[in-house]
Design a protein around this motif. Structure first.
Motif, PDB file in Angstrom:
ATOM      1  N   THR A 188     -17.453  -1.484  -2.291  1.00 54.96           N
ATOM      2  CA  THR A 188     -16.951  -1.031  -1.009  1.00 54.96           C
ATOM      3  C   THR A 188     -18.131  -0.705  -0.097  1.00 54.96           C
ATOM      4  O   THR A 188     -19.086  -0.035  -0.504  1.00 54.96           O
ATOM      5  CB  THR A 188     -15.989   0.166  -1.158  1.00 54.96           C
ATOM      6  OG1 THR A 188     -15.512   0.554   0.123  1.00 54.96           O
ATOM      7  CG2 THR A 188     -16.648   1.355  -1.833  1.00 54.96           C
ATOM      8  N   ARG A 219     -12.873   1.630 -10.918  1.00 57.84           N
ATOM      9  CA  ARG A 219     -12.407   0.441 -10.187  1.00 57.84           C
ATOM     10  C   ARG A 219     -13.347   0.084  -9.039  1.00 57.84           C
ATOM     11  O   ARG A 219     -13.269  -1.007  -8.486  1.00 57.84           O
ATOM     12  CB  ARG A 219     -10.988   0.673  -9.663  1.00 57.84           C
ATOM     13  CG  ARG A 219      -9.934   0.540 -10.764  1.00 57.84           C
ATOM     14  CD  ARG A 219      -8.624   1.238 -10.413  1.00 57.84           C
ATOM     15  NE  ARG A 219      -8.164   1.077  -9.054  1.00 57.84           N
ATOM     16  CZ  ARG A 219      -7.215   0.202  -8.671  1.00 57.84           C
ATOM     17  NH1 ARG A 219      -6.671  -0.621  -9.547  1.00 57.84           N
ATOM     18  NH2 ARG A 219      -6.813   0.168  -7.426  1.00 57.84           N
ATOM     19  N   ILE A 220     -14.220   1.015  -8.671  1.00 48.07           N
ATOM     20  CA  ILE A 220     -15.260   0.741  -7.674  1.00 48.07           C
ATOM     21  C   ILE A 220     -16.584   0.604  -8.415  1.00 48.07           C
ATOM     22  O   ILE A 220     -17.051   1.531  -9.061  1.00 48.07           O
ATOM     23  CB  ILE A 220     -15.360   1.861  -6.622  1.00 48.07           C
ATOM     24  CG1 ILE A 220     -14.006   2.085  -5.940  1.00 48.07           C
ATOM     25  CG2 ILE A 220     -16.438   1.534  -5.597  1.00 48.07           C
ATOM     26  CD1 ILE A 220     -13.481   0.895  -5.151  1.00 48.07           C
ATOM     27  N   ALA A 271      -6.853   2.069  -1.173  1.00 44.22           N
ATOM     28  CA  ALA A 271      -6.509   1.858  -2.579  1.00 44.22           C
ATOM     29  C   ALA A 271      -5.676   0.594  -2.734  1.00 44.22           C
ATOM     30  O   ALA A 271      -5.841  -0.164  -3.703  1.00 44.22           O
ATOM     31  CB  ALA A 271      -5.764   3.074  -3.125  1.00 44.22           C
ATOM     32  N   VAL A 276      -7.961  -2.292  -2.744  1.00 45.88           N
ATOM     33  CA  VAL A 276      -8.588  -2.468  -4.063  1.00 45.88           C
ATOM     34  C   VAL A 276      -7.627  -3.206  -4.993  1.00 45.88           C
ATOM     35  O   VAL A 276      -8.006  -4.161  -5.679  1.00 45.88           O
ATOM     36  CB  VAL A 276      -8.993  -1.097  -4.656  1.00 45.88           C
ATOM     37  CG1 VAL A 276      -9.514  -1.272  -6.079  1.00 45.88           C
ATOM     38  CG2 VAL A 276     -10.050  -0.425  -3.783  1.00 45.88           C
ATOM     39  N   ASP A 277      -6.359  -2.766  -5.006  1.00 41.97           N
ATOM     40  CA  ASP A 277      -5.348  -3.440  -5.827  1.00 41.97           C
ATOM     41  C   ASP A 277      -5.259  -4.918  -5.464  1.00 41.97           C
ATOM     42  O   ASP A 277      -5.182  -5.787  -6.346  1.00 41.97           O
ATOM     43  CB  ASP A 277      -3.969  -2.801  -5.615  1.00 41.97           C
ATOM     44  CG  ASP A 277      -3.863  -1.394  -6.173  1.00 41.97           C
ATOM     45  OD1 ASP A 277      -4.665  -1.038  -7.064  1.00 41.97           O
ATOM     46  OD2 ASP A 277      -2.981  -0.648  -5.709  1.00 41.97           O
ATOM     47  N   ARG A 325      -4.997   5.748   0.932  1.00 42.42           N
ATOM     48  CA  ARG A 325      -3.957   4.957   0.275  1.00 42.42           C
ATOM     49  C   ARG A 325      -4.042   3.497   0.690  1.00 42.42           C
ATOM     50  O   ARG A 325      -3.889   2.592  -0.133  1.00 42.42           O
ATOM     51  CB  ARG A 325      -2.570   5.523   0.599  1.00 42.42           C
ATOM     52  CG  ARG A 325      -2.260   6.838  -0.107  1.00 42.42           C
ATOM     53  CD  ARG A 325      -0.768   7.132  -0.087  1.00 42.42           C
ATOM     54  NE  ARG A 325      -0.224   7.222   1.272  1.00 42.42           N
ATOM     55  CZ  ARG A 325      -0.150   8.357   1.961  1.00 42.42           C
ATOM     56  NH1 ARG A 325      -0.610   9.493   1.441  1.00 42.42           N
ATOM     57  NH2 ARG A 325       0.381   8.369   3.164  1.00 42.42           N
ATOM     58  N   LEU A 380     -13.175   6.782  -1.239  1.00 41.66           N
ATOM     59  CA  LEU A 380     -12.513   5.781  -2.075  1.00 41.66           C
ATOM     60  C   LEU A 380     -13.175   5.689  -3.447  1.00 41.66           C
ATOM     61  O   LEU A 380     -12.493   5.647  -4.476  1.00 41.66           O
ATOM     62  CB  LEU A 380     -12.542   4.429  -1.379  1.00 41.66           C
ATOM     63  CG  LEU A 380     -11.799   3.284  -2.083  1.00 41.66           C
ATOM     64  CD1 LEU A 380     -10.296   3.547  -2.110  1.00 41.66           C
ATOM     65  CD2 LEU A 380     -12.096   1.953  -1.397  1.00 41.66           C
ATOM     66  N   ALA A 421     -13.941  -4.542 -11.232  1.00 43.53           N
ATOM     67  CA  ALA A 421     -14.257  -3.543 -10.207  1.00 43.53           C
ATOM     68  C   ALA A 421     -14.695  -4.272  -8.942  1.00 43.53           C
ATOM     69  O   ALA A 421     -15.172  -5.412  -8.992  1.00 43.53           O
ATOM     70  CB  ALA A 421     -15.369  -2.607 -10.684  1.00 43.53           C
ATOM     71  N   GLN A 479     -12.139   8.579  -5.493  1.00 47.71           N
ATOM     72  CA  GLN A 479     -10.738   8.537  -5.914  1.00 47.71           C
ATOM     73  C   GLN A 479     -10.489   7.471  -6.981  1.00 47.71           C
ATOM     74  O   GLN A 479      -9.651   7.656  -7.866  1.00 47.71           O
ATOM     75  CB  GLN A 479      -9.831   8.243  -4.718  1.00 47.71           C
ATOM     76  CG  GLN A 479      -9.662   9.401  -3.752  1.00 47.71           C
ATOM     77  CD  GLN A 479      -8.656   9.078  -2.664  1.00 47.71           C
ATOM     78  OE1 GLN A 479      -8.221   7.940  -2.519  1.00 47.71           O
ATOM     79  NE2 GLN A 479      -8.299  10.077  -1.883  1.00 47.71           N
ATOM     80  N   GLN A 480     -11.172   6.360  -6.883  1.00 52.28           N
ATOM     81  CA  GLN A 480     -10.828   5.185  -7.691  1.00 52.28           C
ATOM     82  C   GLN A 480     -11.650   5.051  -8.970  1.00 52.28           C
ATOM     83  O   GLN A 480     -11.404   4.143  -9.767  1.00 52.28           O
ATOM     84  CB  GLN A 480     -10.974   3.920  -6.842  1.00 52.28           C
ATOM     85  CG  GLN A 480     -10.000   3.842  -5.692  1.00 52.28           C
ATOM     86  CD  GLN A 480      -8.575   3.617  -6.160  1.00 52.28           C
ATOM     87  OE1 GLN A 480      -8.289   2.689  -6.904  1.00 52.28           O
ATOM     88  NE2 GLN A 480      -7.666   4.487  -5.740  1.00 52.28           N
ATOM     89  N   SER A 518       0.843  -1.191   0.000  1.00 51.45           N
ATOM     90  CA  SER A 518       0.000   0.000   0.000  1.00 51.45           C
ATOM     91  C   SER A 518       0.876   1.237   0.000  1.00 51.45           C
ATOM     92  O   SER A 518       1.380   1.643   1.043  1.00 51.45           O
ATOM     93  CB  SER A 518      -0.913  -0.006   1.218  1.00 51.45           C
ATOM     94  OG  SER A 518      -1.700   1.155   1.258  1.00 51.45           O
TER      95      SER A 518
END
Length: 227
Positions: free
Chosen positions: A111, A131-132, A92, A95-96, A89, A124, A108, A127-128, A12
């Motif tokens: 959350t 991906r969400i 994130a 998520v990765d 972070r 999140l 995706a 920001q993402q 992270s």
């Protein structure tokens, strides 16, 4: 200090974060489960297990580095000392981790956050971007000045009518901001309950009827948007 629920580590932003991973033992959509201000508690781990039982690969990051508390003053202090950018972070990184996990399907993840975690879930998602794939805050919102313009995830919100900390009016302001800045039209449910009504390990706040209605709504929303 380590939390007994920590069972996985993930990269992270140049450091190592930890969390609790629950899997269904077969492929399924990923879900990041974000803690209340108490930390990565038995309740949060239990929620992750419940998601796994429904076919999701659930990861609950430990944002407090192993610490938990049952004292509201200490919880407030730990939340205030947690830099929002560092928490974002860590999330994130979660998520990765999920998107790279062999059991996670799709491009995706969902959350779901509670209290403080509800605020972080929306940050999140903002920001993402794509991906969400779905965001579900329970009785938690970020400040209305948050920039939601990159958020693409459908939103389902669960809030308490009698919550003195996260008022229905404040929720409406954030929902309106999201609608203005994005193509997302938040689905908001307000329950005849107070704050933290879903936490069945906190008898002072738990509202069984509201929790029983919110859970299948949550599962249906995630299945619909994540597959």
């Amino acid at each position: 200090m380590t939390n007994p629920h920590q069972n996985v580590s993930f990269a992270s932003n140049g450091r190592t974060a930890h969390g609790y991973l629950a899997t269904p033992g077969r492929p399924g959509p990923g879900v990041v489960v974000i803690q209340e201000w108490w930390g990565l508690t038995d309740h949060v781990a239990d929620v992750a297990n419940r998601f796994a039982a429904e076919g999701f690969v659930a990861l609950a990051p430990d944002l407090y580095g192993g610490h938990t508390t049952h004292d509201a003053k200490e919880a407030a202090r730990m939340m205030q000392e947690l830099p929002v950018d560092r928490a974002a972070r860590d999330l994130a990184g979660a998520v990765d981790y999920l998107l790279g996990h062999e059991l996670v399907t799709g491009s995706a993840v969902g959350t779901v956050g509670f209290c403080m975690g509800g605020k972080f879930a929306l940050v999140l998602a903002a920001q993402q971007g794509d991906r969400i794939g779905a965001v579900i805050p329970f009785y938690g919102i970020p400040p209305v000045e948050t920039d939601f313009s990159a958020m693409t995830a459908p939103m389902l919100g669960h809030f308490g009518e009698y919550d003195r900390g996260v008022t229905v009016d404040a929720v409406g302001e954030v929902a309106d901001k999201i609608k203005k800045q994005t193509d997302v039209h938040p689905q908001i449910h307000v329950y005849a309950a107070g704050h933290a009504f879903f936490n069945d390990q906190n008898p002072a706040s738990y509202h069984e009827e509201s929790a029983r209605v919110a859970w299948p709504r949550t599962l249906d929303f995630l299945h619909r948007h994540l597959g």
